[in-house]
Write a protein that holds these residues in place. Structure first.
Motif, mmCIF file in Angstrom:
data_model
loop_
_atom_site.group_PDB
_atom_site.id
_atom_site.type_symbol
_atom_site.label_atom_id
_atom_site.label_comp_id
_atom_site.label_asym_id
_atom_site.label_seq_id
_atom_site.Cartn_x
_atom_site.Cartn_y
_atom_site.Cartn_z
ATOM 1 N N ALA A 36 0.833 -1.207 0.000
ATOM 2 C CA ALA A 36 0.000 0.000 0.000
ATOM 3 C C ALA A 36 0.869 1.259 0.000
ATOM 4 O O ALA A 36 0.592 2.225 -0.725
ATOM 5 N N ASN A 37 1.922 1.247 0.794
ATOM 6 C CA ASN A 37 2.834 2.402 0.830
ATOM 7 C C ASN A 37 3.527 2.608 -0.510
ATOM 8 O O ASN A 37 3.739 3.752 -0.942
ATOM 9 N N LYS A 95 2.754 5.894 -2.650
ATOM 10 C CA LYS A 95 3.968 6.711 -2.573
ATOM 11 C C LYS A 95 3.853 7.647 -1.375
ATOM 12 O O LYS A 95 3.726 7.212 -0.253
ATOM 13 N N ASN A 96 3.880 8.947 -1.594
ATOM 14 C CA ASN A 96 3.838 9.879 -0.466
ATOM 15 C C ASN A 96 2.448 10.458 -0.230
ATOM 16 O O ASN A 96 2.281 11.377 0.569
ATOM 17 N N LYS A 102 -6.543 6.531 0.687
ATOM 18 C CA LYS A 102 -6.751 5.137 1.066
ATOM 19 C C LYS A 102 -6.508 4.227 -0.132
ATOM 20 O O LYS A 102 -6.706 4.623 -1.287
ATOM 21 N N ILE A 103 -6.098 3.003 0.147
ATOM 22 C CA ILE A 103 -5.788 2.016 -0.897
ATOM 23 C C ILE A 103 -6.606 0.761 -0.646
ATOM 24 O O ILE A 103 -6.599 0.207 0.463
ATOM 25 N N THR A 144 -9.007 -2.171 3.147
ATOM 26 C CA THR A 144 -8.796 -0.760 2.838
ATOM 27 C C THR A 144 -7.705 -0.238 3.762
ATOM 28 O O THR A 144 -7.866 -0.244 4.983
ATOM 29 N N ILE A 145 -6.588 0.176 3.174
ATOM 30 C CA ILE A 145 -5.441 0.626 3.946
ATOM 31 C C ILE A 145 -5.400 2.147 3.914
ATOM 32 O O ILE A 145 -5.358 2.764 2.839
ATOM 33 N N LYS A 146 -5.430 2.747 5.102
ATOM 34 C CA LYS A 146 -5.300 4.195 5.236
ATOM 35 C C LYS A 146 -3.964 4.506 5.907
ATOM 36 O O LYS A 146 -3.320 3.626 6.474
ATOM 37 N N SER A 147 -3.572 5.761 5.863
ATOM 38 C CA SER A 147 -2.294 6.134 6.474
ATOM 39 C C SER A 147 -2.297 5.866 7.972
ATOM 40 O O SER A 147 -1.254 5.604 8.565
#
Length: 443
Positions: free
Chosen positions: A261-262, A266-267, A271-272, A307-310
């Motif tokens: 996900a990161n 990227k920067n 959400k992914i 769902t991946i969030k920061s």
């Protein structure tokens, strides 16, 4: 040429992928210390081949009409090679991962790798066809090869099919195993499962790694990098998983998902939506249970969506993976793809830029090799399913031996470059080490 039986869909897929360039064949690697030579290994391979009739099999026919046969019996091919500071050991692993088996002659080959500068260190590399094996079977086979080498090196005079050997035959997927599945799961349920999987992929708009270079399947290869978690970190991770009400598998998936996900975002802070394929051992999930001693392909998969969030927390994600896997196990979802696997893979072969998973994780857990006193020491053992065909998926094969976790990461190249693979692997190890270190700091 006489035919034993027609390959069922799951077996057919493994031969189709083999003919596509070795994809999904299983490479197993042992590091051995002691006086091992080609003569000893050849004797051990002969005994092992006499134990398992499926090691005499060949596969014949067209892709639409494939059969196992034993019209001719070939010795397991054995070659000896050397490496030193000028020739990387990894070169031999890559060659095995990217070289199809000559399945019309044999379904297993073996390589003895010697170190010119450290003559006491040897490696055994076996490559086995996924139609007759899975990760557990391939590792157990190497354990058996090592034990016979130990006995022979110690002066024991072993005969073919001796009482020491375990006579076992391939449990066909179209016999008791496959019949049990068809009694529990019908085609309608399987098609419904496929529809739900497709809907989730569309609904979540699943993302994957960016393809850095697109080439036809024939020009792709499987790239690999290996990492370790030392015994102290491995033990800490296992204990932490118990405390956090999750599994080691869930933690591994969490680290992989966050790393990918990161890389995708990227920067950015967006959400992914990504997915994870977890490979499931079916032996203990059918009735009657299949003993580990029986060689065969007793594996399927479950897919989880995330769902991946920061701000996503490592352990929350690990628990979410575990929860979805447990739900799939309860609903017996791991059996449903097996009835229609040919159609699933046929689709992804044509549309190989897409796949139902962003990452995949296969973890066989702790390897316990029975101790046989002798001159040889098994220092390390691990396995790697090859992946040539499926672009953009980040895969890891995990085993724990002597309390050390061994992680073999693979990707299809050049879609994902070696530099990207190395960075992703570093990130995964960094996440796992960080959660273990923070636990020590807190205590």
């Amino acid at each position: 040429m006489s035919k034993i039986k027609k390959l069922v869909p799951a077996e057919q897929i493994m031969e189709i992928l083999n003919r596509c360039g070795g994809s999904l064949n299983i490479v197993t690697i042992s590091r051995i210390k002691g006086d091992l030579n080609e003569e000893i290994l050849r004797k051990a391979l002969k005994i092992v081949q006499s134990n398992y009739p499926c090691l005499d099999y060949q596969i014949i026919g067209t892709l639409k009409n494939l059969y196992f046969t034993v019209e001719n019996t070939y010795e397991i091919p054995l070659s000896t090679v050397y490496f030193d500071q000028n020739i990387s050991f990894k070169k031999f692993i890559l060659k095995e991962l990217n070289t199809p088996l000559e399945s019309n002659k044999y379904l297993l080959r073996c390589l003895l790798v010697l170190h010119r500068e450290e003559p006491d260190i040897k490696y055994i590399i076996t490559t086995i066809h996924h139609a007759i094996s899975d990760g557990l079977s391939s590792v157990r086979l190497q354990e058996e090869i090592f034990n016979y080498c130990q006995m022979i090196a110690s002066g024991q005079n072993l005969e073919l099919n001796s009482n020491l050997s375990l006579k076992s035959s391939l449990l066909s997927l179209d016999n008791s195993f496959f019949k049990w599945i068809k009694n529990k799961i019908n085609i309608i349920n399987s098609v419904y499962f496929l529809g739900i999987l497709g809907f989730k992929m569309f609904f979540y708009q699943i993302e994957s790694l960016k393809s850095e270079e697109n080439v036809v399947i024939e020009l792709r290869n499987c790239g690999i990098t290996q990492r370790y978690l030392e015994p102290e970190v491995t033990k800490t991770l296992i204990n932490l998983c118990h405390l956090e009400n999750t599994t080691v598998h869930g933690a591994l998936c969490s680290a992989m998902l966050i790393a990918v996900a990161n890389k995708i975002r990227k920067n950015q802070s967006r959400k992914i939506n990504i997915s994870c394929a977890s490979y499931i051992d079916l032996r203990r999930r059918i009735e009657p249970k299949v003993p580990l001693e029986n060689m065969g392909m007793f594996v399927s998969f479950l897919t989880s969506f995330h769902t991946i969030k920061s701000e996503t927390l490592f352990w929350e994600l690990a628990r979410d993976v575990t929860r979805q896997i447990n739900k799939g196990l309860k609903q017996k979802d791991m059996f449903k793809p097996l009835l229609i696997i040919r159609k699933i893979v046929d689709y992804f072969l044509v549309n190989s830029e897409s796949f139902f998973a962003t990452i995949s994780v296969t973890n066989i857990g702790k390897i316990n090799v029975p101790k046989i006193k002798g001159k040889l020491i098994l220092e390390e053992i691990s396995f790697i399913p090859s992946n040539v065909v499926f672009n953009k998926i980040f895969t890891v094969a995990v085993a724990t031996f002597n309390d050390k976790m061994i992680l073999n990461f693979t990707v299809s190249q050049p879609s994902v470059t070696q530099d990207t693979l190395e960075l992703l692997a570093d990130d995964v190890i960094s996440f796992l080490t960080k959660v273990c270190t923070s636990m020590k700091t807190e205590t």
